[in-house]
Motif scaffolding. Structure first.
Motif, PDB file in Angstrom:
ATOM      1  N   ILE A 217       0.826  -1.212   0.000  1.00  0.00           N
ATOM      2  CA  ILE A 217       0.000   0.000   0.000  1.00  0.00           C
ATOM      3  C   ILE A 217       0.863   1.267   0.000  1.00  0.00           C
ATOM      4  N   PRO A 218       1.875   1.388   0.879  1.00  0.00           N
ATOM      5  CA  PRO A 218       2.702   2.595   0.810  1.00  0.00           C
ATOM      6  C   PRO A 218       3.395   2.755  -0.538  1.00  0.00           C
ATOM      7  N   LEU A 219       3.800   1.635  -1.155  1.00  0.00           N
ATOM      8  CA  LEU A 219       4.448   1.748  -2.465  1.00  0.00           C
ATOM      9  C   LEU A 219       3.462   2.271  -3.503  1.00  0.00           C
ATOM     10  N   MET A 221       0.821   3.956  -2.897  1.00  0.00           N
ATOM     11  CA  MET A 221       0.512   5.344  -2.576  1.00  0.00           C
ATOM     12  C   MET A 221       1.635   6.260  -3.035  1.00  0.00           C
ATOM     13  N   GLY A 222       2.870   5.827  -2.792  1.00  0.00           N
ATOM     14  CA  GLY A 222       4.010   6.646  -3.181  1.00  0.00           C
ATOM     15  C   GLY A 222       4.035   6.878  -4.678  1.00  0.00           C
ATOM     16  N   LEU A 223       3.848   5.805  -5.433  1.00  0.00           N
ATOM     17  CA  LEU A 223       3.893   5.936  -6.890  1.00  0.00           C
ATOM     18  C   LEU A 223       2.700   6.728  -7.413  1.00  0.00           C
ATOM     19  N   ALA A 225       0.922   8.929  -5.827  1.00  0.00           N
ATOM     20  CA  ALA A 225       0.995  10.334  -5.442  1.00  0.00           C
ATOM     21  C   ALA A 225       1.940  11.095  -6.356  1.00  0.00           C
ATOM     22  N   ALA A 226       2.821  10.353  -7.047  1.00  0.00           N
ATOM     23  CA  ALA A 226       3.784  10.997  -7.922  1.00  0.00           C
ATOM     24  C   ALA A 226       3.154  11.453  -9.227  1.00  0.00           C
ATOM     25  N   PRO A 228       1.158  13.645 -11.647  1.00  0.00           N
ATOM     26  CA  PRO A 228       0.704  15.033 -11.616  1.00  0.00           C
ATOM     27  C   PRO A 228      -0.808  15.109 -11.793  1.00  0.00           C
ATOM     28  N   ALA A 312      -9.198   1.094  -3.603  1.00  0.00           N
ATOM     29  CA  ALA A 312      -8.588   1.699  -2.420  1.00  0.00           C
ATOM     30  C   ALA A 312      -7.860   2.986  -2.793  1.00  0.00           C
ATOM     31  N   PHE A 315     -10.275   5.708  -3.769  1.00  0.00           N
ATOM     32  CA  PHE A 315     -11.001   6.133  -2.575  1.00  0.00           C
ATOM     33  C   PHE A 315     -10.175   7.144  -1.782  1.00  0.00           C
ATOM     34  N   LEU A 316      -8.859   6.904  -1.700  1.00  0.00           N
ATOM     35  CA  LEU A 316      -7.986   7.810  -0.952  1.00  0.00           C
ATOM     36  C   LEU A 316      -7.706   9.090  -1.732  1.00  0.00           C
ATOM     37  N   LEU A 318      -5.863   9.071  -4.463  1.00  0.00           N
ATOM     38  CA  LEU A 318      -4.547   8.963  -5.088  1.00  0.00           C
ATOM     39  C   LEU A 318      -4.621   8.283  -6.447  1.00  0.00           C
TER      40      LEU A 318
END
Lengths: 376, 328
Positions: A217-219, A221-223, A225-226, A228, A312, A315-316, A318
């Motif tokens: 999930i953090p991965l 999210m990280g990708l 969020a990158a 634009p 997911a 929903f967030l 991202l």
């Protein structure tokens, strides 16, 4: 004794011979049919996929059109009898009232107006994938002001059922496209790993271990969020599916590799090698067909992961963003407690996610059981 | 055994280095940097940064240096001084921010892990020993439903039920009046009325999958000759089941316990965001959204390191538990 017994099971013999001469796919199908839940799931998914494909036709209304006077309307009840008289499926009109104390809008059925549901109704016109124009819808009511909202409306008065159908197209295809990306990567690396073994296998195994050791999930999210915000929704959609596939492929590669190890030493592979077949030919013509059913089962089980991932992330906030309609995007409306308690029907995309994921799981289970028709 | 541990530990070092680099790259991926995001944020509140000011901020934060230089500065500070950098968004050291939230996160996650196991092991054993009984089917349905339901959806539904039907205050861990109050019995009770939702959500999500695993493993083991031998020697069913096959069937639990280490640290990000829990998960989400580079990077790094350590711990435990693995 033996003489008497011989002629009796003629019918059974015919069935047996039928079994022995059956082609592998017939055997797979026969075993699959015994798994009732899997068969039901298959039908459910076929219907869902067709509705997603023909969303404009199935959805009675434009998923983006605001109805100022129908915000947060509850699901329209479908009746059959009006005042004890059979009418066929119809809905009552909706009366809009404002609570004098709380200024909250409430809707009540207007028992006077009877609106029969018309099938193959001509409503608003749409363009089907830019191929042709049409205004044909599966159902609708013939009234300029009244609507039939199977799953109510959202806070802008958009029909939730229509949005759900259009969202199904995005969510399901994201799952499928993600699986295809994962499939290509997993199949290529898994088969190389399993066929050659040795240091190539070691290197690919390390790579897979590395990818698996990054928390999912953090991965994601990280990708995600990158990406634009200003990017075109279509590109975002493709990248999101790629991100989902980036992790999903390791599981598929593992299945393929395990199968390769099992088949590599079979006699027919040795025979092919002695006959001078090239490595490429042995892998693609002799080994892959033997594993097709396993791969299909693994693919089916990978789809729900992708769907849950997309939901997911969106929903967030991202993943996909409005105006793209996906089930995850739709669930954003249900994010706060107040809107859920006012309009529980906003959770219906969640129900759709659960049903779809369940169906894919059951189907995958059934396929996995049927994958080896010679097993028993 | 020592040699095995040593070899495994050595193997994880290159992985760790690679992971730290990847975490840094991920954080660098978004176009623009913290100053861009900061300026946009100021613009929304009606203030403007001149280009010169932006350049000065960049210089000050060292954002103009090549990426490798920034990476080197970041990682050496972490390794040699335990300094995870400074959160530009919160205006506080990253380590303080994380430490503040870590206590509650660990408490919630470990509680839910215990619940998961308490549910999954007995139910899995029951389902396997009473295969195709009514309760086995019931648990199977529950298992599939649990696997198919996204955690955040379950959290939403439970919140809705709590809010609309039980009329309790949901979301967060405390009601507003207890938020900053000193610890007291009332505060603990208040905490418990809030805590059940995250616990139920996290435990059911985890248990659903584990029940299936436990059941499948038990079914594999129950048919083996050693179980029959134990029965033949006159042991009761309870003695046989719990002393022999359960111990073997627990293998996958041990091999996944290490994986729960990063989960313990981050909590479940999405559930925490939905339920508005003051755990580390929402902090990570916020950091990613505002491109708070050091905070987000440190987070992903810590999580990944925990995963690697967790896998290591699992491998060692497994080798200790099951000699077949040690000598394979």
């Amino acid at each position: 004794m033996t003489d008497q017994a011989l002629p009796a099971p003629a019918a059974a013999d015919a069935a047996k011979e039928n079994l022995y001469t059956a082609r592998p796919w017939q055997l797979v199908w026969r075993r699959f049919r015994k798994h009732v839940l899997a068969v039901v799931s298959l039908w459910f998914l076929i219907i869902l996929a067709l509705s997603a494909l023909f969303a404009e036709f199935v959805a009675p209304y434009d998923p983006f059109k605001f109805e100022r006077l129908r915000t947060l309307a509850p699901p329209t009840a479908i009746h059959i009898f009006h005042e004890g008289r059979f009418v066929g499926p119809f809905v009552y009109g909706l009366e809009r009232e404002r609570d004098a104390d709380t200024a909250r809008v409430t809707f009540t059925e207007d028992r006077e107006t009877v609106l029969p549901i018309q099938f193959l109704y001509r409503g608003h016109s749409y363009s089907f994938f830019g191929l042709f124009q049409s205004d044909l819808h599966l159902f609708g009511v013939d009234d300029r002001r009244e609507q039939v909202n199977l799953l109510g409306t959202d806070n802008l008065g958009r029909d939730v059922f229509s949005r759900l159908m259009h969202g199904a197209r995005v969510t399901l295809s994201a799952g499928l496209v993600g699986v295809i990306f994962a499939f290509v990567l997993g199949l290529a690396l898994g088969s190389i790993s399993g066929y050659f073994g040795g240091w190539i296998d070691g290197a690919i195994q390390r790579l897979m271990e590395f990818i698996r050791s990054i928390p999912t999930i953090p991965l994601w999210m990280g990708l995600a969020a990158a990406l634009p915000i200003a990017w075109d929704p279509i590109i975002v959609y493709v990248i999101i599916t790629l991100i989902l596939a980036l992790i999903g492929w390791t599981h598929l590669a593992r299945v393929v590799r395990g199968q390769f190890f099992a088949i590599r030493n079979e006699d027919y592979v040795l025979a092919a090698r002695l006959a001078g077949a090239s490595e490429y030919r042995i892998i693609t013509r002799h080994m892959l067909p033997a594993m097709t059913s396993y791969i299909i089962a693994a693919l089916t089980l990978a789809v729900p992961e992708m769907i849950l991932g997309e939901t997911a992330l969106s929903f967030l906030g991202l993943g996909l963003r409005p105006p793209v309609v996906s089930w995850g995007v739709l669930l954003q409306d249900a994010q706060n407690l107040r809107s859920i308690s006012l309009a529980p029907w906003l959770l219906s995309p969640g129900v759709a996610v659960v049903l779809t994921v369940l169906a894919f799981n059951f189907l995958g289970d059934g396929l996995r059981d049927a994958a080896d028709p010679y097993g028993q | 055994m020592t040699a095995f541990i040593f070899r495994r530990a050595l193997l994880s070092i290159p992985t760790l280095i690679f992971i730290s680099f990847i975490s840094f790259v991920i954080i660098q991926l978004p176009p623009g940097d913290f100053v861009t995001a900061y300026a946009a944020q100021l613009r929304q509140s009606g203030e403007y940064l001149s280009a010169a000011q932006e350049a000065m901020l960049r210089e000050q934060f060292g954002l103009n240096d090549p990426m490798l230089v920034q990476y080197w500065r970041w990682i050496t500070n972490i390794v040699f001084r335990g300094d995870f950098g400074f959160s530009l968004e919160w205006n506080a050291p990253v380590s303080t921010l994380i430490w503040d939230r870590l206590g509650l996160t660990l408490a919630i996650s470990s509680l839910s892990l215990v619940f998961t196991w308490l549910i999954a092991i007995p139910v899995g054993v029951y389902s396997a020993t009473r295969q195709y009984s009514f309760f086995d089917h019931l648990f199977t349905i529950f298992g599939f439903l649990g696997k198919g339901t996204p955690d955040f959806l379950l959290a939403l539904v439970l919140m809705w039920i709590g809010f609309a039907y039980l009329h309790i205050d949901v979301g967060g861990l405390f009601s507003p009046q207890y938020q900053n109050a000193p610890w007291s019995l009332d505060k603990v009770i208040n905490l418990l009325t809030h805590l059940w939702i995250p616990l139920v959500v996290l435990a059911t999500g985890g248990a659903a999958g584990l029940i299936r695993v436990m059941r499948a493993n038990m079914l594999d083991e129950l048919g083996k000759p050693y179980v029959e031998t134990a029965y033949a020697q006159g042991l009761s069913e309870r003695q046989v089941v719990w002393n022999y096959p359960v111990r073997v069937a627990l293998n996958p639990f041990i091999s996944t316990v290490g994986w729960s280490l990063p989960a313990l640290f981050s909590g479940d990000v999405i559930t925490a965001v939905v339920l508005n829990l003051p755990t580390t998960g929402p902090l990570l989400l916020k950091a990613l959204q505002t491109q708070d580079m050091y905070l987000a990077g440190s987070f992903i790094l810590i999580l990944s390191v925990f995963t690697v350590i967790g896998t290591l711990v699992s491998d060692i435990l497994l080798a200790w538990f099951d000699p077949r693995i040690r000598y394979a």
